[in-house]
Write an enzyme that holds these catalytic residues in place. Sequence first.
Site, PDB file in Angstrom:
ATOM      1  N   HIS A   1     -19.531   2.300 -26.831  1.00 50.07           N
ATOM      2  CA  HIS A   1     -19.685   0.920 -26.335  1.00 50.07           C
ATOM      3  C   HIS A   1     -20.990   0.293 -26.834  1.00 50.07           C
ATOM      4  CE1 HIS A   1     -16.498   1.835 -23.323  1.00 50.07           C
ATOM      5  NE2 HIS A   1     -17.094   3.014 -23.331  1.00 50.07           N
TER       6      HIS A   1
ATOM      7  N   SER B   1     -35.672 -13.896 -48.393  1.00 49.60           N
ATOM      8  CA  SER B   1     -35.263 -15.201 -47.909  1.00 49.60           C
ATOM      9  C   SER B   1     -36.036 -16.267 -48.685  1.00 49.60           C
ATOM     10  CB  SER B   1     -35.572 -15.314 -46.412  1.00 49.60           C
ATOM     11  OG  SER B   1     -35.710 -16.670 -46.045  1.00 49.60           O
TER      12      SER B   1
ATOM     13  N   LYS C   1     -38.943 -11.642 -44.902  1.00 48.04           N
ATOM     14  CA  LYS C   1     -37.619 -11.070 -44.657  1.00 48.04           C
ATOM     15  C   LYS C   1     -37.145 -10.104 -45.735  1.00 48.04           C
ATOM     16  CE  LYS C   1     -34.506 -12.310 -42.411  1.00 48.04           C
ATOM     17  NZ  LYS C   1     -33.460 -13.001 -41.708  1.00 48.04           N
TER      18      LYS C   1
ATOM     19  N   GLU D   1     -23.749  -6.768 -46.053  1.00 49.67           N
ATOM     20  CA  GLU D   1     -23.031  -7.876 -45.415  1.00 49.67           C
ATOM     21  C   GLU D   1     -21.880  -8.366 -46.289  1.00 49.67           C
ATOM     22  OE1 GLU D   1     -26.007 -10.759 -43.421  1.00 49.67           O
ATOM     23  OE2 GLU D   1     -27.130  -9.666 -44.934  1.00 49.67           O
TER      24      GLU D   1
END
Length: 456
Positions: free
Chosen positions: A154, A275, A281, A288
């Site tokens: 979970h 970024s 970043k 992704e």
Amino acid sequence: MKKTWGGAFDKSPDDLAWRFGQSIESDSVLWREELDVSIAHARMLGATGIVPEADVIVSELEKIRAEIEIGSLKLPQDAEDIHGAIEAILFERIGEIAGKLHTGRSRNDQIATVTRLWLRRRCADLRRATRRLQSVLLELAERHQRDPMPGYTHMQRAQPITLGFHLLAHFWMLQRDVVRLDFVEKACEECPLGSAALAGTPFPIDREMTANELGFALPSPNALDATSDRDFIGDALHACAMIMQHLSRLCQEITMWTGAEYGFMRLDDSFSTGSSIMPQKRNPDFAELIRGRSGRVFGHWVAFQSMMKALPLGYNRDQQEDKPPLFDSVRLCVDSLALCAGMMETATFDVLRMKETACEDFSTATAVADALAATGMPFRKAHELTGKLVRECEKRGWTLMDLDESRLSEIGLEIPVSILEVVDVEGSIRSRDLPGGPGPEAMQRQLQKAKQLLRE
Ligand code: ARG
């Protein structure tokens, strides 16, 4: 425009209609298999005496194959499809004799054969790419077989495991993909060549010979089925969809683990992106993108099934639409597998942070309940008692790991000291040492089994 038909037609096709029907842009990727199949067919036509000039055809086709290979010959992009393109080149070079190549075959058995041959070869690429990722995971698992981390259910910390154990779970998922790829390869083992349009041919062709030369196990038993069947593409798309689904799960973990909330993992510069506005970043873009593109591959499987649904037997032009989804899925899978291998191989893991996270909370509570049950107490009771113990610890600001004999007696729940062996993450992991568990012996066995599979 180069056509392989038209004798009975007074007019050329409408421009848009012609372009609408062209598949050369996508099926160009089949050029090598198209030539291999044509060469095998031409050799057979020679050997059986059906086409006495077969030698001329074979040697010209071989030249064409070599020229495309080195890049000195380009496929005519105004052809209808890959068959038309190769045939047009052949006509240009050897004239009328080129027309004899199509004796005893049709584009219908040709495309079925060529696509199967292409897929068989791509199965080898896919298997190689899967094996490579598996071996990266296995190497990491071996290195981190004793490094604790929280195991989740979970998405909540559940029980301590090791990083090695977690990585091997991904190994076994990929192992099932390898089994699926074997199945796909088997689905391509029959050779449709010689089935012609749908009903075979009157020429005394040697189907065993062409099947053999092209590495198929045997000629297909039914010409109608052989030219209608696209099951092997459905199987391949399903296998690809499963691979991408598996990779999407690995990539989801990479994406989470590299974020500060987890802080378990750092991707190498070569597999991270920055970024354009936030200089600090480091984004896991490739994980992704794989996660995102998995959706495309699932879509390809649905597109294919929807196209095949209710198609009557015999070749239907709809079937031309089987290839773009196949080509795209296979390419995405091979690239995604390679990227995952690269990302994992060059990543670094913060094992200290992982261990600390595993030590927080009360993730060894199950191990405590198991230890109590091992003394003869019914598990349900042990569960409840451990729950009380957790509450008492919480009240005092302790974790289970802070317990010792005197603290146990201070709590006074009459809990035996034997549980102290499993209150820490290492103890909890050590106690789960049966086959399939994360314990040290069990992990050794699992690693051996995985290594054995990669050696095969
Ligand atoms: N481009 C076609 C395909 O990919 C080749 C077979 C065409 N056969 C035909 N009879 N029109 O399916």
